[in-house]
Every structure is written in C-alpha cells, then in structure tokens.
Design a protein around this motif. Structure first.
Motif, PDB file in Angstrom:
ATOM      1  N   PRO A 200       0.815  -1.211   0.000  1.00 49.53           N
ATOM      2  CA  PRO A 200       0.000   0.000   0.000  1.00 49.53           C
ATOM      3  C   PRO A 200       0.858   1.274   0.000  1.00 49.53           C
ATOM      4  CG  PRO A 200      -0.786  -1.546   1.640  1.00 49.53           C
ATOM      5  CD  PRO A 200       0.544  -2.051   1.173  1.00 49.53           C
ATOM      6  N   HIS A 201       0.637   2.122  -0.987  1.00 46.76           N
ATOM      7  CA  HIS A 201       1.320   3.415  -1.046  1.00 46.76           C
ATOM      8  C   HIS A 201       0.684   4.274  -2.128  1.00 46.76           C
ATOM      9  CE1 HIS A 201       3.266   1.504  -4.512  1.00 46.76           C
ATOM     10  NE2 HIS A 201       3.685   2.712  -4.897  1.00 46.76           N
ATOM     11  N   LEU A 202       1.006   5.564  -2.120  1.00 46.41           N
ATOM     12  CA  LEU A 202       0.554   6.468  -3.174  1.00 46.41           C
ATOM     13  C   LEU A 202       1.740   6.869  -4.041  1.00 46.41           C
ATOM     14  CD1 LEU A 202      -1.583   8.343  -4.505  1.00 46.41           C
ATOM     15  CD2 LEU A 202      -0.816  10.133  -2.899  1.00 46.41           C
ATOM     16  N   ASP A 203       1.610   6.604  -5.338  1.00 50.00           N
ATOM     17  CA  ASP A 203       2.592   7.079  -6.318  1.00 50.00           C
ATOM     18  C   ASP A 203       2.074   8.447  -6.776  1.00 50.00           C
ATOM     19  OD1 ASP A 203       3.313   7.593  -9.213  1.00 50.00           O
ATOM     20  OD2 ASP A 203       4.583   5.845  -8.869  1.00 50.00           O
ATOM     21  N   PHE A 204       2.738   9.519  -6.346  1.00 50.49           N
ATOM     22  CA  PHE A 204       2.278  10.889  -6.629  1.00 50.49           C
ATOM     23  C   PHE A 204       3.215  11.551  -7.640  1.00 50.49           C
ATOM     24  CE2 PHE A 204       2.299  15.500  -5.514  1.00 50.49           C
ATOM     25  CZ  PHE A 204       0.978  15.787  -5.869  1.00 50.49           C
ATOM     26  N   ARG A 205       2.637  12.082  -8.732  1.00 53.43           N
ATOM     27  CA  ARG A 205       3.438  12.667  -9.800  1.00 53.43           C
ATOM     28  C   ARG A 205       2.945  14.077 -10.152  1.00 53.43           C
ATOM     29  NH1 ARG A 205       5.286   7.778 -13.755  1.00 53.43           N
ATOM     30  NH2 ARG A 205       5.400   6.185 -12.133  1.00 53.43           N
ATOM     31  N   VAL A 206       3.870  14.882 -10.639  1.00 52.69           N
ATOM     32  CA  VAL A 206       3.548  16.224 -11.120  1.00 52.69           C
ATOM     33  C   VAL A 206       4.146  16.398 -12.509  1.00 52.69           C
ATOM     34  CG1 VAL A 206       3.772  18.703 -10.735  1.00 52.69           C
ATOM     35  CG2 VAL A 206       3.555  17.156  -8.768  1.00 52.69           C
ATOM     36  N   TYR A 207       3.338  16.845 -13.450  1.00 49.51           N
ATOM     37  CA  TYR A 207       3.807  17.139 -14.800  1.00 49.51           C
ATOM     38  C   TYR A 207       3.481  18.588 -15.149  1.00 49.51           C
ATOM     39  CZ  TYR A 207       4.440  12.112 -15.632  1.00 49.51           C
ATOM     40  OH  TYR A 207       4.865  10.804 -15.558  1.00 49.51           O
TER      41      TYR A 207
ATOM     42  N   GLY B 119       3.538  18.282 -19.763  1.00 52.48           N
ATOM     43  CA  GLY B 119       3.945  16.938 -20.124  1.00 52.48           C
ATOM     44  C   GLY B 119       5.302  16.524 -19.623  1.00 52.48           C
ATOM     45  N   GLU B 120       6.031  17.422 -18.934  1.00 48.82           N
ATOM     46  CA  GLU B 120       7.366  17.118 -18.420  1.00 48.82           C
ATOM     47  C   GLU B 120       7.285  16.828 -16.923  1.00 48.82           C
ATOM     48  OE1 GLU B 120      10.070  16.792 -20.213  1.00 48.82           O
ATOM     49  OE2 GLU B 120       9.034  17.338 -22.078  1.00 48.82           O
ATOM     50  N   ALA B 121       7.885  15.681 -16.516  1.00 51.49           N
ATOM     51  CA  ALA B 121       7.846  15.303 -15.096  1.00 51.49           C
ATOM     52  C   ALA B 121       8.629  16.292 -14.236  1.00 51.49           C
ATOM     53  CB  ALA B 121       8.412  13.898 -14.929  1.00 51.49           C
ATOM     54  N   GLN B 122       8.080  16.593 -13.064  1.00 49.27           N
ATOM     55  CA  GLN B 122       8.700  17.511 -12.110  1.00 49.27           C
ATOM     56  C   GLN B 122       8.872  16.803 -10.771  1.00 49.27           C
ATOM     57  OE1 GLN B 122       9.456  20.760 -13.234  1.00 49.27           O
ATOM     58  NE2 GLN B 122       8.720  19.946 -15.193  1.00 49.27           N
ATOM     59  N   ASN B 123       9.802  17.306  -9.966  1.00 45.42           N
ATOM     60  CA  ASN B 123       9.964  16.758  -8.617  1.00 45.42           C
ATOM     61  C   ASN B 123       8.813  17.291  -7.754  1.00 45.42           C
ATOM     62  OD1 ASN B 123      10.656  15.959  -6.054  1.00 45.42           O
ATOM     63  ND2 ASN B 123      12.824  16.488  -6.272  1.00 45.42           N
ATOM     64  N   PRO B 124       7.913  16.391  -7.323  1.00 49.52           N
ATOM     65  CA  PRO B 124       6.743  16.847  -6.548  1.00 49.52           C
ATOM     66  C   PRO B 124       7.118  17.623  -5.282  1.00 49.52           C
ATOM     67  CG  PRO B 124       6.445  14.573  -7.245  1.00 49.52           C
ATOM     68  CD  PRO B 124       7.873  14.930  -7.542  1.00 49.52           C
TER      69      PRO B 124
END
Length: 361
Positions: free
Chosen positions: A342-349, A352-357
C-alpha cells in the motif's frame, strides 16, 4: 467590421470543436471505465466459479478414488467367499457320498430299507438293534448335512450381498465419473469464456489508456486547462496523504522490482490501505481509470499545463469532468497495478514534463 465578425466566428467554431472533442473524449473514457469495471467484475466472478468447479472436480476425484478402494475391498471379499463356497460345496458332496456309501443297502430315495435290515439280522433283537443304529447313523449324517447346507447357504447369501454391493459401487463410480466429465466440460467452457473476457478487458484497458493519453496531450497543449492564463495559480500543494508523510521512494533514479533500473518520476508515500488521498490543488479531473501498471489512477488538471497523478489507489471517488477543491478526498490508498504494498505514487507534470513533486510543497 465584417472582418472582425469573421475572426470571432472562426474562434468560436474552433473553440466549440476543441471543447466538443474534449467532452466527447471524456464521456467516452468515463463510459469505457464503467464498462471496464463491469468486465473486471464479470471476470472476477468467472474466475471464482472456475475455482469452485475445480474444487468440485477434486471432490469427485476423491469420491471416485474411495469407490475404487471399496470395490477393491469387495473384490477381495468375493475371492474369499468364492473359496469358502467351494469348500462348503465340496464338504456337502463328500458328506453326501459318505452317507450314500454307508446307507446304500439300507435305504433308497430317502426311505429306510427294513427288509434289508431284517435279512441281515440274526434275530429280531438284532434287527431292532441294527435298525436303531441305521436310524442313528442316518440322523447324525442328516444333521451334518443340514449344518453343511446352512453354511453353504450362508456363504452364498454373503456372496450375493457382496456382489450386489459391488454392482452398486460400480454404478456409483460410473455416475461420479460421468458427473466429473460434465463438470470438467463446464470448467473448460468457463475457462474459455474467462480467457475471452480477459482479452476483451485488456483491449478495453488499452483503449482507455489511449484516450487518457489523448486527454493528457490536450492538457499539455492547454486545450483543457481550467485556467485562463498560461501560469499555474494554485499555490503550494497540500500533502496528498494526511495519514502519512513517509516517503518510501524518492523522485529520481532507482532500482525498480518490476522494471529494473529506471527513472522514477514520482514520490512514493507509504500509507495504510484505505486511508484518504486528497487533491493537491484545485482542478478538473481529466482521467479516472484503471491502468495496467498504475492500477487505479486519477489525473487532475490544475491549469497552466500543470497536472498531478495519483496512482495505485484502492478506489477512485471522482470521475472524469469533476471539479475538485484543494484538500478534497478523491480516492483511497491501495496497492493496485505494479505495486509491492500500500502506497501512493504521486506525480507532477508541467506541459507533459515530469517535475519533482517536493518542489510544490
């Protein structure tokens, strides 16, 4: 003036086409997600039925095996009874022959020959004595014969019972084998149906991913941004998992248990299954679906080309097109898709470019 009107008309038509396509895609994705959920439910039920049939087959195999053991025991008893019956038959015949030898001159067809006894007696007294002996011999042998016949009849009766039992056991075995064949046929058909459902589900998930990718591309171009400006104006993000702040995997390069060495464009936050997942900022839900590797996934557009992704959820509480507020619960922590717990994979784009959340907290 006409030139201005024409330009406005073109803009309105272009906007209508773009917005109409986006809404249609969103509706299509939402409908597809419902169909996927239904197919997942059907597949789960089919797999459960298939497992139940497999257990039923195992039980029938055990029943057939037990019947075979009982038939084997019965066959062994029959061999013993056949031997006993043959021995009893021989004893009856032997005793009968002995009786005939001793009394052949004294009686015939079951009646005592008094004349023979009288002729072989020296006196009337001897005649009476001889007659008594004949009757004693006859009575004794007759009693032995009766006992032997009873034994013979008892063995015969037991043999008949065992043979009837054997017949019933064999009938039960054939019935169980027939039932097993029927269940196996059902299981085989159900397995084929489950395989077809799984293939259909796989195709539907790919289609959903394609639509989600198209929506993400529109988000990147700003076509479905909820902001009228090219800048993100949502401010600092709120932490998406209020029950835990424990980061189990940072943004950047790592060794993934599923994909080997890879760049991880997210932060993994360890939290208990079922705990709340919150929207990091105000925005519009542009995707809410199950994706093969991400599991249950929600994507929110925050304007200015900024989107956040929430992956591996145990459940999704918002659907495509929903407007959400910062801190609003949108789902629950889970371990769906490619996940080890169990965990949350949290992403910020951004566009369209990935960023450090972590830069947004």
């Amino acid at each position: 003036m006409r030139k201005h009107i024409s330009i406005i008309t073109i803009i309105v038509v272009a906007f209508t086409l773009c917005f109409g396509t986006t809404v249609a895609s969103a509706k299509s994705l939402s409908q597809l997600q419902k169909e996927i959920a239904q197919k997942q439910k059907e597949l789960a039920e089919g797999k459960k039925k298939e497992a139940n049939l497999a257990e039923e087959i195992k039980d029938l195999e055990k029943s057939i095996s037990n019947l075979e053991d009982q038939i084997k025991v019965g066959e062994e008893k029959l061999v013993v009874l056949e031997d006993d019956l043959e021995a009893a038959r021989k004893k009856v015949e032997e005793q009968n022959e002995n009786l005939e030898d001793r009394l052949r001159t004294m009686y015939k067809n079951g009646s005592v020959g008094f004349l023979d006894v009288l002729m072989n007696s020296g006196s009337f007294s001897e005649f009476l004595t001889n007659l008594d002996l004949v009757q004693i011999i006859y009575a004794s042998d007759e009693e032995v014969l009766e006992d032997l016949q009873k034994a013979h009849d008892e063995v015969e009766s037991k043999k008949n019972k065992v043979e009837n039992l054997q017949s019933n056991l064999k009938s039960s075995k054939e019935l169980a084998k027939s039932e097993k064949a029927s269940v196996e046929e059902q299981k085989e058909k159900l397995a084929a149906d489950n395989e077809e459902t799984a293939k259909l589900l796989d195709n539907m998930e790919r289609e959903a991913e394609q639509i989600a990718a198209e929506l993400a591309a529109k988000s990147k171009s700003g076509a479905i941004s909820n902001s009228d400006t090219s800048k993100y104006e949502g401010g600092i993000f709120c932490w998406p998992t209020p029950s835990s702040s424990r980061i189990t995997s940072d943004y950047g390069w790592r060794n993934c248990p599923f994909h080997g060495k890879e760049f991880h464009p997210a932060i993994d936050i360890g939290a208990s299954s079922g705990s709340a997942v919150l929207a990091a900022a105000d925005g519009t839900v542009i995707s809410s679906s199950y994706r093969s590797s991400f599991g249950n996934c929600i994507i929110i557009d925050h304007g200015g080309g900024v989107t956040t992704w929430y992956n591996h959820l145990s459940s999704r509480l918002v659907s495509v097109g929903a407007t959400v507020s910062k801190g609003q619960q949108i789902g629950k922590v889970g371990s769906t898709g490619d996940s080890t717990g169990p965990h949350l994979d949290f992403r910020v784009y951004v566009n369209g470019e990935a960023q450090n959340p972590m830069s947004y907290f």
